[in-house]
Design a protein around this motif. Structure first.
Motif, PDB file in Angstrom:
ATOM      1  N   THR A 193       0.826  -1.194   0.000  1.00  0.00           N
ATOM      2  CA  THR A 193       0.000   0.000   0.000  1.00  0.00           C
ATOM      3  C   THR A 193       0.865   1.251   0.000  1.00  0.00           C
ATOM      4  N   PRO A 194       0.326   2.396  -0.453  1.00  0.00           N
ATOM      5  CA  PRO A 194       1.098   3.643  -0.428  1.00  0.00           C
ATOM      6  C   PRO A 194       1.490   4.034   0.992  1.00  0.00           C
ATOM      7  N   LEU A 195       2.334   5.048   1.086  1.00  0.00           N
ATOM      8  CA  LEU A 195       2.944   5.406   2.369  1.00  0.00           C
ATOM      9  C   LEU A 195       1.905   5.712   3.446  1.00  0.00           C
ATOM     10  N   ARG A 196       1.004   6.690   3.220  1.00  0.00           N
ATOM     11  CA  ARG A 196      -0.006   7.051   4.205  1.00  0.00           C
ATOM     12  C   ARG A 196       0.610   7.064   5.601  1.00  0.00           C
ATOM     13  N   TRP A 197       1.619   7.913   5.761  1.00  0.00           N
ATOM     14  CA  TRP A 197       2.488   7.778   6.932  1.00  0.00           C
ATOM     15  C   TRP A 197       1.762   8.056   8.239  1.00  0.00           C
ATOM     16  N   ARG A 198       0.777   8.930   8.253  1.00  0.00           N
ATOM     17  CA  ARG A 198       0.048   9.182   9.498  1.00  0.00           C
ATOM     18  C   ARG A 198      -0.682   7.928   9.970  1.00  0.00           C
ATOM     19  N   GLN A 199      -1.332   7.227   9.027  1.00  0.00           N
ATOM     20  CA  GLN A 199      -2.021   6.003   9.402  1.00  0.00           C
ATOM     21  C   GLN A 199      -1.054   4.927   9.853  1.00  0.00           C
ATOM     22  N   ARG A 200       0.115   4.861   9.229  1.00  0.00           N
ATOM     23  CA  ARG A 200       1.105   3.851   9.624  1.00  0.00           C
ATOM     24  C   ARG A 200       1.587   4.086  11.056  1.00  0.00           C
ATOM     25  N   ILE A 201       1.897   5.327  11.378  1.00  0.00           N
ATOM     26  CA  ILE A 201       2.366   5.627  12.731  1.00  0.00           C
ATOM     27  C   ILE A 201       1.263   5.340  13.745  1.00  0.00           C
ATOM     28  N   THR A 202       0.049   5.808  13.456  1.00  0.00           N
ATOM     29  CA  THR A 202      -1.060   5.586  14.388  1.00  0.00           C
ATOM     30  C   THR A 202      -1.307   4.106  14.587  1.00  0.00           C
ATOM     31  N   ARG A 203      -1.317   3.341  13.507  1.00  0.00           N
ATOM     32  CA  ARG A 203      -1.582   1.901  13.599  1.00  0.00           C
ATOM     33  C   ARG A 203      -0.510   1.198  14.421  1.00  0.00           C
ATOM     34  N   GLU A 204       0.743   1.532  14.176  1.00  0.00           N
ATOM     35  CA  GLU A 204       1.814   0.836  14.893  1.00  0.00           C
ATOM     36  C   GLU A 204       1.814   1.178  16.376  1.00  0.00           C
ATOM     37  N   LEU A 205       1.627   2.456  16.710  1.00  0.00           N
ATOM     38  CA  LEU A 205       1.644   2.833  18.117  1.00  0.00           C
ATOM     39  C   LEU A 205       0.440   2.275  18.858  1.00  0.00           C
ATOM     40  N   GLN A 206      -0.701   2.224  18.214  1.00  0.00           N
ATOM     41  CA  GLN A 206      -1.878   1.657  18.868  1.00  0.00           C
ATOM     42  C   GLN A 206      -1.728   0.155  19.079  1.00  0.00           C
ATOM     43  N   GLU A 207      -1.105  -0.533  18.123  1.00  0.00           N
ATOM     44  CA  GLU A 207      -0.914  -1.971  18.255  1.00  0.00           C
ATOM     45  C   GLU A 207       0.119  -2.310  19.330  1.00  0.00           C
TER      46      GLU A 207
END
Length: 448
Positions: free
Chosen positions: A110-124
């Motif tokens: 998937t494309p970078l979408r870096w805000r979603q990536r950071i949020t997803r990783e920190l929440q997990e």
């Protein structure tokens, strides 16, 4: 940095492992910390045809034996661009979490979408501390940048956690996301053009070198966003925002304030309804008043940049609204912040601190009434969190006085902006314009 031969280098190409080592070495002194594994760890994925480094796209080249490489010169160019970036670790932008943000599955495809990536990783992973202790092979870089070293976590009301990154890094990641979008669009155009042609040797789907190497880099994939030249001036946001394709059109411009990052949103004046200009997420966040309530804002340190460091750019941007330009003023929340930060600066007390005296507490400004009834609108400037519990209210400034003070300050601070303001400077208004503000008092507000 010497141009020595890198291990695995052949005809200007180096292996992904060698590129990782080169990237870390070249950016060792950069103000923005970088990460190892920029080419070999998620979200980098060689098979999609490119790797993101800062705001730069580096094409990947695959040989017939399954070995992937990248051009060394592109790695060096991306490192030089990153090393030129200055960063203020105190100038932060909130990146999440935000209520109502759509959830998106993020993986290597998937494309970078870096805000979603950071949020997803920190929440997990339960927060930045736990995330930092995870295995190195877990995704932890974005476009070669080690965001974990820069992430700042803040807590509001003892419960809500928010995450912040330096503004320079936010702009870099926005540029990376924009560059990837341009790359994907160019690749899609290439595929469509190839599909439109019958299988012909003169139109191969991919260029193949004599030694069997092939590259998937499309032509023109990293086109820079074009400057904004008042194409939307005088238009109403309520009308323009409903037009199909406006989001794609906005993404094609550079930010009209910082002129570096690609635009992401169409900024408009909430008081008068006119479009100002397309801006990037960073600048849009920076200008947004820090509302505690609908008529109460906290005057944060970022107003130093708005009213001191980059004053001309921001005043010119706010006066892109014909309503604000006609009245030679600012929207009420911005005017309130200016009154507290500039007009009442001499009233703010100080306390002794190591190395000198420090301004007391945190400035806050509230108002009663509205700009539609200027005679009854009153701004109240106060200090919160005073160590001694004093200095609660510093000043009460009538709205009209605040406007007059701003006009005098504008003429002195940004004379070019002031010269372009006033009711006689609006010849370019559209024929069917809306009234700027309803005339409720019978005076001062009938501008058109």
């Amino acid at each position: 940095m010497s141009e020595r031969v890198m291990p695995g280098r052949t005809d200007g190409l180096i292996t992904l492992g060698a590129a990782d080592a080169l990237w870390v070495e070249l950016t060792a002194d950069s103000a923005v910390p970088t990460a190892s594994g920029a080419f070999t760890c998620s979200p980098a994925h060689a098979r999609v045809g490119y790797v993101l480094l800062g705001g730069h796209v580096v094409a990947t080249v695959g040989a017939s034996g399954g070995q992937w490489s990248v051009p060394e010169v592109e790695v060096r160019r991306a490192a030089a661009e990153l090393n030129a970036v200055g960063m203020d670790r105190q100038d932060l932008v909130r990146i999440g979490p935000f209520r109502g943000a759509p959830r998106q599955e993020c993986n290597e495809e998937t494309p970078l979408r870096w805000r979603q990536r950071i949020t997803r990783e920190l929440q997990e992973l339960g927060g930045p501390e736990q995330a930092a202790r995870r295995e190195v092979c877990r995704p932890y870089h974005l476009a070669g940048i080690d965001w974990r070293q820069l992430l700042v976590e803040q807590t509001r009301d003892g419960t809500q956690r928010t995450w912040w990154l330096p503004r320079a890094v936010v702009r870099l990641l926005d540029m990376a996301e924009h560059a990837e979008t341009q790359w994907a669009q160019a690749a899609a155009r290439t595929r469509r053009a190839s599909a439109a042609v019958t299988e012909s040797p003169s139109h191969p789907r991919q260029s193949r070198a004599a030694d069997g190497r092939q590259t998937t880099s499309p032509q023109g994939s990293t086109a820079s966003p074009r400057p904004y030249n008042k194409e939307l001036e005088g238009q109403l946001y309520s009308v323009l925002s409903r037009k199909p394709g406006i989001s794609r059109r906005v993404a094609g411009w550079a930010c009209a304030v910082c002129h570096t990052a690609p635009a992401a949103v169409l900024d408009h004046c909430h008081e008068h309804g006119y479009v100002r200009a397309p801006v990037c997420q960073s600048c849009n966040t920076q200008e947004r008043p820090d509302h505690l309530y609908s008529n109460d804002i906290r005057v944060a340190n970022r107003y130093t940049r708005l009213f001191h460091t980059d004053t001309d750019d921001w005043l010119r941007h706010w006066h892109r609204c014909p309503g604000c330009r006609a009245r030679t003023t600012l929207p009420l929340p911005h005017l309130a912040a200016w009154t507290a930060h500039i007009a009442c600066r001499s009233l703010r007390p100080t306390h002794r601190a190591p190395g000198g005296r420090k301004p007391c507490g945190v400035l806050r400004v509230s108002w009663t009434g509205s700009q539609q009834a200027p005679r009854s609108c009153l701004l109240t400037v106060a200090v919160d969190f005073c160590p001694s519990g004093e200095h609660r209210v510093l000043a009460r400034v009538p709205y009209r006085d605040a406007v007059e003070r701003f006009r005098a300050w504008l003429a002195e601070t940004a004379p070019a902006v002031a010269a372009a303001a006033g009711p006689d400077r609006l010849d370019g208004l559209p024929t069917q314009f809306r009234p700027v503000i309803a005339d409720t008092s019978g005076e001062d507000q009938a501008l058109f």
